[in-house]
Design a protein around this motif. Structure first.
Motif, PDB file in Angstrom:
ATOM      1  N   MET A  52       0.701  -1.194   0.094  1.00 36.86           N
ATOM      2  CA  MET A  52      -0.058  -0.026   0.006  1.00 36.86           C
ATOM      3  C   MET A  52       0.955   1.394   0.107  1.00 36.86           C
ATOM      4  O   MET A  52       1.810   1.303   0.821  1.00 36.86           O
ATOM      5  CB  MET A  52      -0.933  -0.012   1.194  1.00 36.86           C
ATOM      6  N   ALA A  53       0.666   2.130  -0.922  1.00 34.16           N
ATOM      7  CA  ALA A  53       1.561   3.365  -1.038  1.00 34.16           C
ATOM      8  C   ALA A  53       1.131   4.279   0.463  1.00 34.16           C
ATOM      9  O   ALA A  53       0.157   4.351   1.091  1.00 34.16           O
ATOM     10  CB  ALA A  53       0.785   4.222  -2.162  1.00 34.16           C
ATOM     11  N   PRO A  54       2.299   4.875   0.900  1.00 30.13           N
ATOM     12  CA  PRO A  54       2.199   5.395   1.932  1.00 30.13           C
ATOM     13  C   PRO A  54       1.112   6.861   2.077  1.00 30.13           C
ATOM     14  O   PRO A  54       0.834   7.060   0.698  1.00 30.13           O
ATOM     15  CB  PRO A  54       3.599   6.203   2.407  1.00 30.13           C
ATOM     16  N   SER A  55       0.779   7.337   3.118  1.00 30.82           N
ATOM     17  CA  SER A  55      -0.259   8.345   3.163  1.00 30.82           C
ATOM     18  C   SER A  55       0.419   9.682   3.466  1.00 30.82           C
ATOM     19  O   SER A  55       0.791   9.807   4.483  1.00 30.82           O
ATOM     20  CB  SER A  55      -1.412   8.042   4.397  1.00 30.82           C
ATOM     21  N   PRO A  56       0.409  10.549   2.382  1.00 25.69           N
ATOM     22  CA  PRO A  56       1.201  11.695   2.665  1.00 25.69           C
ATOM     23  C   PRO A  56       0.376  12.888   3.686  1.00 25.69           C
ATOM     24  O   PRO A  56      -0.711  13.001   3.148  1.00 25.69           O
ATOM     25  CB  PRO A  56       1.237  12.448   1.229  1.00 25.69           C
ATOM     26  N   VAL A  57       0.983  13.579   4.529  1.00 28.17           N
ATOM     27  CA  VAL A  57       0.384  14.628   5.354  1.00 28.17           C
ATOM     28  C   VAL A  57       0.972  15.959   4.471  1.00 28.17           C
ATOM     29  O   VAL A  57       2.061  16.037   4.151  1.00 28.17           O
ATOM     30  CB  VAL A  57       1.135  14.670   6.694  1.00 28.17           C
ATOM     31  N   VAL A  58       0.046  16.746   4.186  1.00 24.85           N
ATOM     32  CA  VAL A  58       0.201  17.855   3.236  1.00 24.85           C
ATOM     33  C   VAL A  58      -0.434  19.159   3.714  1.00 24.85           C
ATOM     34  O   VAL A  58      -1.455  19.027   4.629  1.00 24.85           O
ATOM     35  CB  VAL A  58      -0.403  17.360   1.641  1.00 24.85           C
ATOM     36  N   ALA A  59       0.095  20.309   3.527  1.00 21.67           N
ATOM     37  CA  ALA A  59      -0.371  21.731   3.394  1.00 21.67           C
ATOM     38  C   ALA A  59      -0.960  22.111   2.305  1.00 21.67           C
ATOM     39  O   ALA A  59      -0.326  22.006   1.196  1.00 21.67           O
ATOM     40  CB  ALA A  59       0.552  22.541   4.348  1.00 21.67           C
ATOM     41  N   VAL A  60      -2.274  22.509   2.210  1.00 19.40           N
ATOM     42  CA  VAL A  60      -2.720  22.894   0.942  1.00 19.40           C
ATOM     43  C   VAL A  60      -3.425  24.241   0.828  1.00 19.40           C
ATOM     44  O   VAL A  60      -4.102  24.543   1.853  1.00 19.40           O
ATOM     45  CB  VAL A  60      -3.856  21.976   0.533  1.00 19.40           C
ATOM     46  N   CYS A  61      -3.272  24.972  -0.072  1.00 19.78           N
ATOM     47  CA  CYS A  61      -3.640  26.240  -0.312  1.00 19.78           C
ATOM     48  C   CYS A  61      -4.201  26.536  -1.966  1.00 19.78           C
ATOM     49  O   CYS A  61      -3.648  25.681  -2.668  1.00 19.78           O
ATOM     50  CB  CYS A  61      -3.094  27.422   0.075  1.00 19.78           C
ATOM     51  N   ASN A  62      -5.031  27.343  -2.259  1.00 15.25           N
ATOM     52  CA  ASN A  62      -5.487  27.523  -3.515  1.00 15.25           C
ATOM     53  C   ASN A  62      -4.326  28.247  -4.281  1.00 15.25           C
ATOM     54  O   ASN A  62      -3.580  29.102  -3.900  1.00 15.25           O
ATOM     55  CB  ASN A  62      -6.735  28.548  -3.365  1.00 15.25           C
ATOM     56  N   GLU A  63      -4.248  27.566  -5.604  1.00 20.10           N
ATOM     57  CA  GLU A  63      -3.118  28.021  -6.460  1.00 20.10           C
ATOM     58  C   GLU A  63      -3.161  29.484  -6.620  1.00 20.10           C
ATOM     59  O   GLU A  63      -4.280  30.216  -6.839  1.00 20.10           O
ATOM     60  CB  GLU A  63      -3.357  27.224  -7.886  1.00 20.10           C
ATOM     61  N   GLY A  64      -2.170  30.268  -6.831  1.00 19.63           N
ATOM     62  CA  GLY A  64      -2.144  31.703  -7.231  1.00 19.63           C
ATOM     63  C   GLY A  64      -2.564  32.440  -6.241  1.00 19.63           C
ATOM     64  O   GLY A  64      -2.543  33.717  -6.237  1.00 19.63           O
ATOM     65  N   GLY A  65      -2.512  32.121  -4.985  1.00 17.36           N
ATOM     66  CA  GLY A  65      -2.940  32.887  -3.952  1.00 17.36           C
ATOM     67  C   GLY A  65      -1.878  33.865  -3.423  1.00 17.36           C
ATOM     68  O   GLY A  65      -0.654  33.793  -3.501  1.00 17.36           O
ATOM     69  N   THR A  66      -1.930  35.049  -2.996  1.00 18.58           N
ATOM     70  CA  THR A  66      -1.212  36.037  -3.022  1.00 18.58           C
ATOM     71  C   THR A  66      -1.032  36.402  -1.318  1.00 18.58           C
ATOM     72  O   THR A  66      -0.536  37.418  -0.839  1.00 18.58           O
ATOM     73  CB  THR A  66      -1.392  37.419  -3.609  1.00 18.58           C
ATOM     74  N   ASN A  67      -1.716  35.888  -0.302  1.00 19.56           N
ATOM     75  CA  ASN A  67      -1.944  36.283   0.830  1.00 19.56           C
ATOM     76  C   ASN A  67      -0.588  35.880   1.369  1.00 19.56           C
ATOM     77  O   ASN A  67      -0.290  34.694   1.517  1.00 19.56           O
ATOM     78  CB  ASN A  67      -2.917  35.531   1.595  1.00 19.56           C
ATOM     79  N   PRO A  68       0.307  36.882   2.005  1.00 18.40           N
ATOM     80  CA  PRO A  68       1.559  36.351   2.427  1.00 18.40           C
ATOM     81  C   PRO A  68       1.455  35.660   3.929  1.00 18.40           C
ATOM     82  O   PRO A  68       2.237  34.709   4.113  1.00 18.40           O
ATOM     83  CB  PRO A  68       2.305  37.675   2.916  1.00 18.40           C
ATOM     84  N   LEU A  69       0.459  35.735   4.599  1.00 17.07           N
ATOM     85  CA  LEU A  69       0.134  34.821   5.827  1.00 17.07           C
ATOM     86  C   LEU A  69      -0.009  33.474   5.743  1.00 17.07           C
ATOM     87  O   LEU A  69       0.243  32.556   6.178  1.00 17.07           O
ATOM     88  CB  LEU A  69      -1.146  35.497   6.450  1.00 17.07           C
ATOM     89  N   ILE A  70      -0.783  33.354   4.322  1.00 14.14           N
ATOM     90  CA  ILE A  70      -0.833  31.802   3.927  1.00 14.14           C
ATOM     91  C   ILE A  70       0.576  31.281   3.111  1.00 14.14           C
ATOM     92  O   ILE A  70       0.919  29.879   3.847  1.00 14.14           O
ATOM     93  CB  ILE A  70      -2.143  31.639   2.821  1.00 14.14           C
ATOM     94  N   ARG A  71       1.284  31.889   2.587  1.00 11.85           N
ATOM     95  CA  ARG A  71       2.359  31.364   2.099  1.00 11.85           C
ATOM     96  C   ARG A  71       3.471  31.052   3.362  1.00 11.85           C
ATOM     97  O   ARG A  71       4.001  30.142   3.313  1.00 11.85           O
ATOM     98  CB  ARG A  71       3.135  32.489   1.219  1.00 11.85           C
ATOM     99  N   SER A  72       3.309  32.245   4.177  1.00  8.48           N
ATOM    100  CA  SER A  72       4.363  31.858   5.610  1.00  8.48           C
ATOM    101  C   SER A  72       3.696  30.819   6.321  1.00  8.48           C
ATOM    102  O   SER A  72       4.608  29.885   6.743  1.00  8.48           O
ATOM    103  CB  SER A  72       4.135  33.089   6.337  1.00  8.48           C
ATOM    104  N   PHE A  73       2.595  30.553   6.383  1.00  3.73           N
ATOM    105  CA  PHE A  73       1.810  29.375   7.016  1.00  3.73           C
ATOM    106  C   PHE A  73       2.486  27.792   6.489  1.00  3.73           C
ATOM    107  O   PHE A  73       2.946  27.031   7.214  1.00  3.73           O
ATOM    108  CB  PHE A  73       0.384  29.197   7.054  1.00  3.73           C
ATOM    109  N   ILE A  74       2.530  27.996   5.323  1.00  3.92           N
ATOM    110  CA  ILE A  74       2.987  26.826   4.349  1.00  3.92           C
ATOM    111  C   ILE A  74       4.469  26.581   4.694  1.00  3.92           C
ATOM    112  O   ILE A  74       4.797  25.297   5.030  1.00  3.92           O
ATOM    113  CB  ILE A  74       2.515  26.791   2.925  1.00  3.92           C
TER     114      ILE A  74
END
Length: 305
Positions: free
Chosen positions: A252-274
């Motif tokens: 069974m392929a492993p399960s990735p834990v991921v951080a996700v946001c909408n493509e093309g977002g410009t909010n610096p708080l979200i970029r910093s979060f990731i």
């Protein structure tokens, strides 16, 4: 009915256990029990059938659960839109899975240090939406598990976890040191409700169509195992009650834990979060640096059989 009380009700309905619901809500059990009794008084009917072995939803409770989920989703959507219009410095984070993951604790501490004035809202979601409300505009960023439809999303892999099959402790297969998916082909598996992301559904069904009970939350999965001998997959390393066993799956392929946001977002708080999430999760992985992928890279593939 107050929204807070409805959130209490949904937590108990999904956990089917007052103690676990209280832990999930970060409160003690007595006030939670009082709130549910008050709600039952307002409704004029019992919402839960209580017994020595736990609680189950009554028919009235089942109806209220669907309505409460819809109402709470709408309330979340209103809050997000009003905050955006007012320009309030908030970040709404959707979380799917184990909130006790040490990566979450490190991320929370690091983000507070970097952005002490930011108001963080957490939206805990069930298993039917792997993007935790991201597509619906309910959250700004999600901590979740892949694979799922990554169209118009940017995905940062934080960690990968091996996966096993959840079995009742007295299941004949529970004595196995490891299993293959082919050994489970004749068993009933968990299913998610109609309309759930097919990539997500396929992964948790081991890459092929299955039959079995429909579930929305982790506790519903465990109850299906306990009562019906249903099997399903889960990441290794999670503590489960003694009634259950998780046997590793070697194909069974492993399960990735991921951080996700909408493509093309410009909010610096979200970029910093990731970026902070990638640093917070990396020390515990031992799997190399976290990787970012956009929709052009495609979702992680399910295992071949």
């Amino acid at each position: 009915m107050e929204l807070r009380t409805l959130r209490y009700f949904v937590a108990v309905a999904e956990e089917l256990h007052f103690g676990r619901a209280a832990t999930r809500l970060h409160m003690s059990q007595p006030p939670l029990s009082r709130a549910i009794k008050q709600l039952e008084a307002e409704v004029g009917a019992l919402l839960f059938a209580r017994s020595a072995t736990g609680v189950t939803l009554t028919p009235v409770g089942t109806v209220l659960l669907g309505e409460a989920r819809a109402l709470l989703d709408h309330a979340d959507r209103v809050r997000v839109r009003v905050s955006a219009a007012a320009g309030v410095a908030t970040v709404t984070v959707g979380i799917l899975g184990d909130g006790t993951d040490p990566g979450v604790a490190r991320l929370a501490a690091a983000y507070r240090r970097h952005h002490p004035g930011i108001d963080i809202h957490i939206r805990d979601t069930d298993l039917t939406d792997p993007t935790c409300g991201l597509h619906a505009g309910l959250v700004d960023v999600a901590l979740t598990r892949a694979p799922f439809d990554e169209t118009a999303l940017t995905v940062r892999v934080l960690r990968t976890d091996p996966v096993g099959v959840v079995l009742r402790a007295d299941d004949p297969l529970a004595r196995s040191a490891r299993l293959r998916l082919a050994e489970l082909r004749d068993r009933r598996w968990f299913q998610f409700p109609q309309g759930t992301d097919p990539v997500w559904q396929s992964y948790w069904n081991g890459g092929r169509p299955r039959e079995g009970p429909v579930v929305r939350a982790v506790q519903e999965c465990l109850q299906a195992v306990l009562w019906n001998g249903t099997v399903g997959l889960a990441p290794l390393g999670h503590d489960l009650p003694a009634e259950f066993t998780v046997v590793p799956l070697i194909d069974m392929a492993p399960s990735p834990v991921v951080a996700v946001c909408n493509e093309g977002g410009t909010n610096p708080l979200i970029r910093s979060f990731i970026e902070i999430a990638a640093a917070a999760y990396h020390p515990s992985t031992g799997n190399g640096a976290a990787a970012t992928r956009g929709p052009e890279s495609g979702a992680a593939a399910g295992p071949s059989q």
